[in-house]
Write a protein that holds these residues in place. Structure first.
Motif, PDB file in Angstrom:
ATOM      1  N   GLY A 140       0.781  -1.228   0.000  1.00 19.81           N
ATOM      2  CA  GLY A 140       0.000   0.000   0.000  1.00 19.81           C
ATOM      3  C   GLY A 140       0.812   1.277   0.000  1.00 19.81           C
ATOM      4  O   GLY A 140       0.265   2.363  -0.155  1.00 19.81           O
ATOM      5  N   ARG A 141       2.144   1.160   0.150  1.00 16.74           N
ATOM      6  CA  ARG A 141       2.999   2.350   0.229  1.00 16.74           C
ATOM      7  C   ARG A 141       3.761   2.543  -1.082  1.00 16.74           C
ATOM      8  O   ARG A 141       4.093   1.577  -1.779  1.00 16.74           O
ATOM      9  N   PRO A 142       4.092   3.799  -1.428  1.00 11.49           N
ATOM     10  CA  PRO A 142       4.808   4.054  -2.676  1.00 11.49           C
ATOM     11  C   PRO A 142       6.204   3.422  -2.675  1.00 11.49           C
ATOM     12  O   PRO A 142       6.914   3.442  -1.664  1.00 11.49           O
ATOM     13  N   GLU A 143       6.581   2.886  -3.811  1.00  3.88           N
ATOM     14  CA  GLU A 143       7.927   2.342  -4.014  1.00  3.88           C
ATOM     15  C   GLU A 143       8.445   2.828  -5.356  1.00  3.88           C
ATOM     16  O   GLU A 143       7.711   2.841  -6.350  1.00  3.88           O
ATOM     17  N   ILE A 144       9.707   3.234  -5.384  1.00  2.00           N
ATOM     18  CA  ILE A 144      10.368   3.654  -6.617  1.00  2.00           C
ATOM     19  C   ILE A 144      11.541   2.722  -6.887  1.00  2.00           C
ATOM     20  O   ILE A 144      12.332   2.440  -5.981  1.00  2.00           O
ATOM     21  N   GLN A 145      11.626   2.222  -8.108  1.00  2.00           N
ATOM     22  CA  GLN A 145      12.783   1.465  -8.561  1.00  2.00           C
ATOM     23  C   GLN A 145      13.417   2.215  -9.733  1.00  2.00           C
ATOM     24  O   GLN A 145      12.707   2.667 -10.642  1.00  2.00           O
ATOM     25  N   ILE A 146      14.741   2.347  -9.688  1.00  2.00           N
ATOM     26  CA  ILE A 146      15.494   3.066 -10.722  1.00  2.00           C
ATOM     27  C   ILE A 146      16.656   2.199 -11.172  1.00  2.00           C
ATOM     28  O   ILE A 146      17.377   1.633 -10.348  1.00  2.00           O
TER      29      ILE A 146
ATOM     30  N   ASP B 299       2.952   7.259   3.205  1.00  2.00           N
ATOM     31  CA  ASP B 299       1.754   6.725   3.831  1.00  2.00           C
ATOM     32  C   ASP B 299       1.088   5.684   2.936  1.00  2.00           C
ATOM     33  O   ASP B 299       1.373   5.589   1.736  1.00  2.00           O
ATOM     34  N   GLN B 300       0.167   4.941   3.537  1.00  2.00           N
ATOM     35  CA  GLN B 300      -0.644   3.993   2.788  1.00  2.00           C
ATOM     36  C   GLN B 300      -1.523   4.755   1.793  1.00  2.00           C
ATOM     37  O   GLN B 300      -2.203   5.714   2.172  1.00  2.00           O
ATOM     38  N   LEU B 301      -1.503   4.315   0.551  1.00  3.30           N
ATOM     39  CA  LEU B 301      -2.338   4.944  -0.481  1.00  3.30           C
ATOM     40  C   LEU B 301      -3.482   4.034  -0.921  1.00  3.30           C
ATOM     41  O   LEU B 301      -4.306   4.450  -1.743  1.00  3.30           O
ATOM     42  N   SER B 302      -3.534   2.809  -0.398  1.00  4.09           N
ATOM     43  CA  SER B 302      -4.537   1.838  -0.863  1.00  4.09           C
ATOM     44  C   SER B 302      -5.760   1.820   0.045  1.00  4.09           C
ATOM     45  O   SER B 302      -6.242   0.758   0.453  1.00  4.09           O
TER      46      SER B 302
ATOM     47  N   GLY C 283      -8.661   3.575  -0.825  1.00  2.00           N
ATOM     48  CA  GLY C 283      -9.852   3.885  -1.609  1.00  2.00           C
ATOM     49  C   GLY C 283     -10.171   5.357  -1.737  1.00  2.00           C
ATOM     50  O   GLY C 283     -11.155   5.721  -2.396  1.00  2.00           O
ATOM     51  N   ARG C 284      -9.346   6.227  -1.133  1.00  2.00           N
ATOM     52  CA  ARG C 284      -9.585   7.667  -1.250  1.00  2.00           C
ATOM     53  C   ARG C 284      -8.823   8.224  -2.455  1.00  2.00           C
ATOM     54  O   ARG C 284      -7.770   7.713  -2.842  1.00  2.00           O
ATOM     55  N   TRP C 285      -9.319   9.288  -3.032  1.00  2.00           N
ATOM     56  CA  TRP C 285      -8.609   9.960  -4.122  1.00  2.00           C
ATOM     57  C   TRP C 285      -7.408  10.716  -3.557  1.00  2.00           C
ATOM     58  O   TRP C 285      -7.534  11.440  -2.568  1.00  2.00           O
ATOM     59  N   ARG C 286      -6.251  10.525  -4.178  1.00  2.00           N
ATOM     60  CA  ARG C 286      -5.016  11.224  -3.792  1.00  2.00           C
ATOM     61  C   ARG C 286      -4.397  11.847  -5.033  1.00  2.00           C
ATOM     62  O   ARG C 286      -4.404  11.267  -6.113  1.00  2.00           O
ATOM     63  N   ARG C 287      -3.782  13.027  -4.851  1.00  2.00           N
ATOM     64  CA  ARG C 287      -3.041  13.671  -5.931  1.00  2.00           C
ATOM     65  C   ARG C 287      -1.592  13.220  -5.837  1.00  2.00           C
ATOM     66  O   ARG C 287      -0.938  13.424  -4.799  1.00  2.00           O
ATOM     67  N   VAL C 288      -1.095  12.591  -6.868  1.00  2.00           N
ATOM     68  CA  VAL C 288       0.272  12.060  -6.891  1.00  2.00           C
ATOM     69  C   VAL C 288       1.077  12.833  -7.933  1.00  2.00           C
ATOM     70  O   VAL C 288       0.656  12.969  -9.087  1.00  2.00           O
ATOM     71  N   THR C 289       2.239  13.331  -7.517  1.00  2.00           N
ATOM     72  CA  THR C 289       3.118  14.096  -8.401  1.00  2.00           C
ATOM     73  C   THR C 289       4.512  13.506  -8.343  1.00  2.00           C
ATOM     74  O   THR C 289       5.044  13.249  -7.262  1.00  2.00           O
ATOM     75  N   VAL C 290       5.107  13.297  -9.518  1.00  2.00           N
ATOM     76  CA  VAL C 290       6.498  12.854  -9.609  1.00  2.00           C
ATOM     77  C   VAL C 290       7.265  13.925 -10.368  1.00  2.00           C
ATOM     78  O   VAL C 290       6.940  14.256 -11.508  1.00  2.00           O
ATOM     79  N   ARG C 291       8.294  14.465  -9.697  1.00  2.00           N
ATOM     80  CA  ARG C 291       9.069  15.560 -10.265  1.00  2.00           C
ATOM     81  C   ARG C 291      10.529  15.109 -10.395  1.00  2.00           C
ATOM     82  O   ARG C 291      11.131  14.628  -9.432  1.00  2.00           O
ATOM     83  N   SER C 292      11.089  15.270 -11.584  1.00  2.00           N
ATOM     84  CA  SER C 292      12.458  14.842 -11.838  1.00  2.00           C
ATOM     85  C   SER C 292      13.320  16.039 -12.228  1.00  2.00           C
ATOM     86  O   SER C 292      12.935  16.850 -13.083  1.00  2.00           O
ATOM     87  N   THR C 293      14.477  16.166 -11.570  1.00  2.00           N
ATOM     88  CA  THR C 293      15.466  17.173 -11.938  1.00  2.00           C
ATOM     89  C   THR C 293      16.714  16.445 -12.420  1.00  2.00           C
ATOM     90  O   THR C 293      16.740  15.224 -12.536  1.00  2.00           O
ATOM     91  N   LYS C 294      17.762  17.205 -12.646  1.00  2.00           N
ATOM     92  CA  LYS C 294      18.990  16.612 -13.165  1.00  2.00           C
ATOM     93  C   LYS C 294      19.581  15.596 -12.193  1.00  2.00           C
ATOM     94  O   LYS C 294      20.183  14.607 -12.623  1.00  2.00           O
TER      95      LYS C 294
ATOM     96  N   SER D 291       6.640  13.254  -0.090  1.00  2.57           N
ATOM     97  CA  SER D 291       6.523  11.908   0.455  1.00  2.57           C
ATOM     98  C   SER D 291       7.845  11.155   0.363  1.00  2.57           C
ATOM     99  O   SER D 291       8.171  10.377   1.249  1.00  2.57           O
ATOM    100  N   LEU D 292       8.619  11.431  -0.704  1.00  2.00           N
ATOM    101  CA  LEU D 292       9.856  10.687  -0.928  1.00  2.00           C
ATOM    102  C   LEU D 292      10.747  11.505  -1.848  1.00  2.00           C
ATOM    103  O   LEU D 292      10.293  12.019  -2.872  1.00  2.00           O
TER     104      LEU D 292
END
Length: 379
Positions: free
Chosen positions: A69-75, A88-91, A93-104, A116-117
């Motif tokens: 239920g928690r976010p995981e990133i693999q690179i 936090d747990q995202l599973s 059933g509530r609507w959540r705004r998720v943003t992924v921002r990448s810089t150099k 969050s991370l």
């Protein structure tokens, strides 16, 4: 009711990946810019892929997923291989705004606009001084599952809306979703497993052995709530490794009501009229012991005595072979007969041998099945 503005991630995995892949062509001169994707997310499923991104046709890739239920990133790229889980747990059933921002040199994940991370990557893995193609695919990956740094069940029963992928024009994707109800989500959901009447899920009996149970006193126990959307369907079946019929529970239309049928070894055992208002959801339970079989649905119940021989085949197959448990349907074989149909509707609170059934752990599950959500009944 489904909405053309809501995209089902699990249904998207049924379609050609290339037709659901966003590509962004970025000049190297813009390599210092920030790149951002965001969307609204709703899910009750604790594990699966939200989206995948890569450059260099898969040599440099990124996966955002949920695990537990928690976010995981693999690179994975030529400089580093990273797996990080946080937040936090995202599973729920509530609507959540998720943003992924990448810089150099970093990647930041925000949930409901709160950090969050954050991953800082050294050395810098920014874009080179030439044209780079960034690819994003939603609810799926453009690499093999075996290439993941830590294995993950990739299919996620989830819904997204209000997306913005790398500030690209995705009107073509919006049109595909709005014109195809099969890849749309229901506007309101509730916990459960939804069968569209197109396929089945399969488990092995070895996953439901309880070491505290005595082999001599073993009793098969199944319970749950069913809310069918049509008047016939296969609920549960147990078959041997060679598809021999051991147990089968289904229902058919009889007059104005449903008739539930329980059979052992291919022979009929119990027939029980279904309760009124079955389509609104009714509790169902089944127990099979060496002495008797008892089937209850709603306020109806019926028991039938058993001889030791009728129970022995089920008992032996459960413990001494890897028998198969089918939910929602049967394999399409002549030996299964043609007097059954796939279950269409919702199953909730399912337990087998007093263990909750998690369809993420199925030996096989048809991709038409929503493993963790059902459409909520109309008010």
């Amino acid at each position: 009711m489904k909405s053309p503005k809501l995209h089902s991630l699990s249904a998207g995995s049924n379609y050609d990946q290339a037709s659901h892949t966003v590509e962004a062509h970025i000049e190297g001169a813009d390599r210092s810019s920030n790149y951002q994707s965001e969307f609204d997310l709703r899910t009750l499923d604790p594990e699966g892929v939200l989206f995948y991104g890569d450059t260099e046709r898969g040599d440099n890739w990124f996966v955002l997923a949920l695990r537990g239920g928690r976010p995981e990133i693999q690179i994975s790229n030529k400089h580093s291989k990273i797996v990080v889980q946080s937040g936090d747990q995202l599973s729920d059933g509530r609507w959540r705004r998720v943003t992924v921002r990448s810089t150099k040199s970093s990647i930041e994940l925000l949930v409901d606009h709160q950090p969050s991370l954050t991953i800082t990557i050294l050395p810098s893995v920014g874009l080179d001084d030439h044209l780079v193609i960034l690819r994003i695919t939603v609810g799926n990956m453009l690499i093999n599952e075996s290439d993941l740094l830590i294995p993950l069940k990739h299919r996620l029963d989830a819904c997204i809306s209000n997306w913005d992928w790398l500030q690209q024009n995705t009107s073509w994707l919006d049109k595909k979703i709005s014109s195809n109800p099969n890849i749309q989500c229901h506007t309101s959901i509730m916990p459960g497993t939804f069968f569209q009447g197109l396929g089945m899920a399969v488990f092995k009996t070895s996953g439901f052995w309880n070491v505290s149970e005595s082999l001599e006193d073993w009793v098969m126990r199944f319970e749950g709530v069913i809310r069918p959307a049509k008047h016939s369907g296969m609920v549960l079946a147990v078959l041997s490794e060679s598809y021999g019929r051991l147990l089968r529970l289904d229902f058919v239309r009889q007059g104005r009501a449903e008739l539930f049928r329980l059979s052992l070894g291919g022979a009929g055992l119990v027939e029980l009229p279904g309760p009124s208002m079955l389509c609104q959801g009714q509790p169902l339970s089944l127990t099979v012991s060496a002495q008797e079989a008892t089937l209850a649905i709603g306020d109806q119940q019926q028991s039938q005595p058993l001889g030791p021989g009728r129970f022995a085949a089920l008992h032996n197959a459960w413990f001494h072979t890897d028998a198969l448990i089918f939910f929602g349907g049967l394999p399409v074989l002549d030996s299964m007969g043609h007097d059954w149909s796939y279950f269409e509707g919702c199953m909730q609170e399912l337990k087998l041998q007093e263990q909750p059934i998690d369809f993420n752990h199925a030996y096989f599950a048809d991709e038409s099945i929503s493993t963790h959500s059902c459409p909520a009944p109309a008010a």
